[in-house]
Design a protein around this motif. Structure first.
Motif, PDB file in Angstrom:
ATOM      1  N   HIS A 183       0.856  -1.192   0.000  1.00  0.00           N
ATOM      2  CA  HIS A 183       0.000   0.000   0.000  1.00  0.00           C
ATOM      3  C   HIS A 183       0.890   1.239   0.000  1.00  0.00           C
TER       4      HIS A 183
ATOM      5  N   LEU B 212      -0.274   4.839   0.132  1.00  0.00           N
ATOM      6  CA  LEU B 212      -0.950   5.328   1.340  1.00  0.00           C
ATOM      7  C   LEU B 212      -0.022   5.361   2.551  1.00  0.00           C
TER       8      LEU B 212
ATOM      9  N   SER C 147      -1.080  10.697   3.265  1.00  0.00           N
ATOM     10  CA  SER C 147      -2.209  11.626   3.175  1.00  0.00           C
ATOM     11  C   SER C 147      -2.786  11.819   4.569  1.00  0.00           C
TER      12      SER C 147
ATOM     13  N   ARG D  64      -6.820  -1.449   1.018  1.00  0.00           N
ATOM     14  CA  ARG D  64      -7.064  -1.862  -0.375  1.00  0.00           C
ATOM     15  C   ARG D  64      -8.156  -1.027  -1.039  1.00  0.00           C
ATOM     16  N   VAL D  65      -9.171  -0.657  -0.260  1.00  0.00           N
ATOM     17  CA  VAL D  65     -10.317   0.040  -0.858  1.00  0.00           C
ATOM     18  C   VAL D  65     -10.340   1.540  -0.577  1.00  0.00           C
ATOM     19  N   TYR D  66      -9.406   2.002   0.217  1.00  0.00           N
ATOM     20  CA  TYR D  66      -9.420   3.404   0.639  1.00  0.00           C
ATOM     21  C   TYR D  66      -8.979   4.311  -0.491  1.00  0.00           C
ATOM     22  N   VAL D  67      -9.733   5.379  -0.670  1.00  0.00           N
ATOM     23  CA  VAL D  67      -9.359   6.382  -1.678  1.00  0.00           C
ATOM     24  C   VAL D  67      -9.082   7.703  -0.975  1.00  0.00           C
ATOM     25  N   PRO D  68      -7.803   8.091  -0.899  1.00  0.00           N
ATOM     26  CA  PRO D  68      -7.504   9.383  -0.284  1.00  0.00           C
ATOM     27  C   PRO D  68      -8.133  10.508  -1.079  1.00  0.00           C
ATOM     28  N   GLU D  69      -8.425  11.592  -0.412  1.00  0.00           N
ATOM     29  CA  GLU D  69      -9.006  12.737  -1.120  1.00  0.00           C
ATOM     30  C   GLU D  69      -7.996  13.253  -2.140  1.00  0.00           C
ATOM     31  N   ALA D  70      -8.541  13.699  -3.252  1.00  0.00           N
ATOM     32  CA  ALA D  70      -7.682  14.114  -4.365  1.00  0.00           C
ATOM     33  C   ALA D  70      -6.674  15.188  -3.949  1.00  0.00           C
TER      34      ALA D  70
ATOM     35  N   ASP E 210      -5.472  15.714  -0.934  1.00  0.00           N
ATOM     36  CA  ASP E 210      -4.711  15.434   0.294  1.00  0.00           C
ATOM     37  C   ASP E 210      -3.237  15.677   0.062  1.00  0.00           C
TER      38      ASP E 210
END
Ligand code: PLP
Length: 396
Positions: A318, A321, A338, A388-394, A396
């Protein structure tokens, strides 16, 4: 009227715990959480530890509070155990970490006063430090978010960059009383001091007649696999604040000092109505009973290595992240690339995992010290699934 009955100073999340079982918390709605936050490094024995529960219940039924006007067999016994286990010769018992730090500050000032140097009143503290929320302890940090709007703050503090020995030395002058430092910064982002820094501060204190005051409220009490974090550095302080894990969840703190450093703290100089009452001492003794059992601290160190290894193994999978792992024992921080607060909320709300954010985009991973291998495996699975599924804010 729109203000809440509880003064709205905390941005509280939606988890509303009503029960605890070991390393788990159960919410009002029945949801179960794996608790790797431990009430911010407080629930050292987890939730509902039978030894602690029984000690508190028995003492509550026997004698809860009397006042420090009277002799304290309970306090004497507990303090003696702390003295026997540490550098300290004497202990002042408090109800919180901030009060333990306040006592440490007063002890340091009073030492120089009694030593004929009342002008040595200034403690040098360090950037991003956290020492509590009283006026004294917010004066002891340079963090604007803790200080803003509470001025005028107290004089008698100077601020150097953390882990920068030359900068600390450069601030020493005729008014310096000593240094106040966390061996491992907690709120500041799980930042361990380097050995050169802490041993350097000790040396400066010895050379100049200053006091080394440690704030081990978060990093102390078994959390790093030693009873206190400074033991890893091979130095001893003159004065030290402890709290958080010391009562295992019962409000308790302690200011520990050598006989020399405490020479100004004579009758009448300090006090607390509740501090060290029989109920608090019973909790403190029960925690110590468990922590001093053979193998307890080794267990912390072993689980700490296991957890660190687990976190380190997750990083390459990862790497968009996770940045790095820091800390010692079961005081670990996962630095993110992030916003850590947002990821902590995601772990909590979507994956039933409790952690705590800290400064510098660090996720604090601070489970109860009684954590077992199986909890670490569960933690790793949940953390990895979340990552695996986390999407940081664009942005960040
Ligand atoms: C939590 C903490 C404090 C303050 O303790 P309270 O019990 O909240 O007053 C002080 N110093 C450090 C390092 C802490 O982590």
């Amino acid at each position: 009227m729109s203000i809440t009955a509880l003064m709205p100073v905390y941005p509280r999340c939606g988890v509303r715990p009503v029960r605890g079982e070991g390393c788990y918390l159960i919410g009002e709605d029945g949801r179960r959480f794996l608790d790797f936050a431990s009430g911010i490094a407080v629930n050292a024995l987890g939730h509902g530890h039978p030894r602690l529960v029984r000690a508190i219940a028995d003492q509550a039924a026997t004698l809860m509070h009397v006042s420090n006007l009277y002799g304290s067999p309970q306090g004497e016994r507990f303090a003696q155990r702390l003295v026997d286990l540490t550098f300290a010769d004497t202990v002042f018992l408090t109800n919180s970490g901030a009060e333990a730090v306040e006592c440490a500050i007063k002890t340091a000032r009073r030492y120089h006063h009694a030593d004929g140097h009342p002008e040595r009143h200034t403690l040098i503290t360090f950037s991003n430090a956290f020492h509590g929320r009283t006026i004294g302890t917010i004066s002891a940090t340079d963090q604007a978010k803790l200080r803003d709007g509470f001025e005028p703050l107290l004089p008698g503090f100077a601020y150097a960059p953390f882990d920068d020995l030359d900068a600390a030395l450069a601030l020493v002058d005729d008014n310096t009383a000593g240094f106040l430092v966390e061996p491992i910064q907690g709120e500041g982002g799980v930042r361990p001091a380097s050995p050169e820094f802490l041993t350097g501060l000790r040396r400066i204190c010895d050379e100049r007649g200053l006091l080394l005051v440690l704030d081990e409220v978060q990093c102390g009490y078994g959390r790093t696999g030693r009873l206190f974090a400074h033991e890893h550095y091979g130095i001893v302080p003159d004065v030290m604040a402890a709290a958080k894990g010391i009562g295992g969840g019962f409000p308790l703190g302690a200011c520990l000092a050598t006989e020399r450093a405490a020479k100004g703290m004579v009758a009448g100089t300090h006090g607390s109505t509740y501090g060290g009452n029989p109920l608090a001492c019973a909790a403190g003794e029960a925690v110590l009973d468990v922590m001093t059992e053979p193998g307890f601290l080794d267990h912390v160190a072993a689980m700490g290595s296991r957890l660190r290894q687990t976190l380190e193994q997750l990083i390459p999978n990862h790497d968009g992240l996770f940045d790095s792992v820091r800390g010692t024992g079961l005081m670990l921080g996962l630095k993110l690339k992030s916003d850590a607060r947002r990821f902590v909320a995601f772990l909590r709300d979507e994956h039933g995992l409790l952690t705590v954010s800290a400064g510098d985009n660090v996720v604090r991973v601070i489970p109860p010290l009684v954590v077992e291998e199986a909890h670490i495996v569960e933690f790793a699975e949940k953390l990895s699934a979340a990552a695996r599924v986390y999407v940081p804010e664009a942005d960040d």
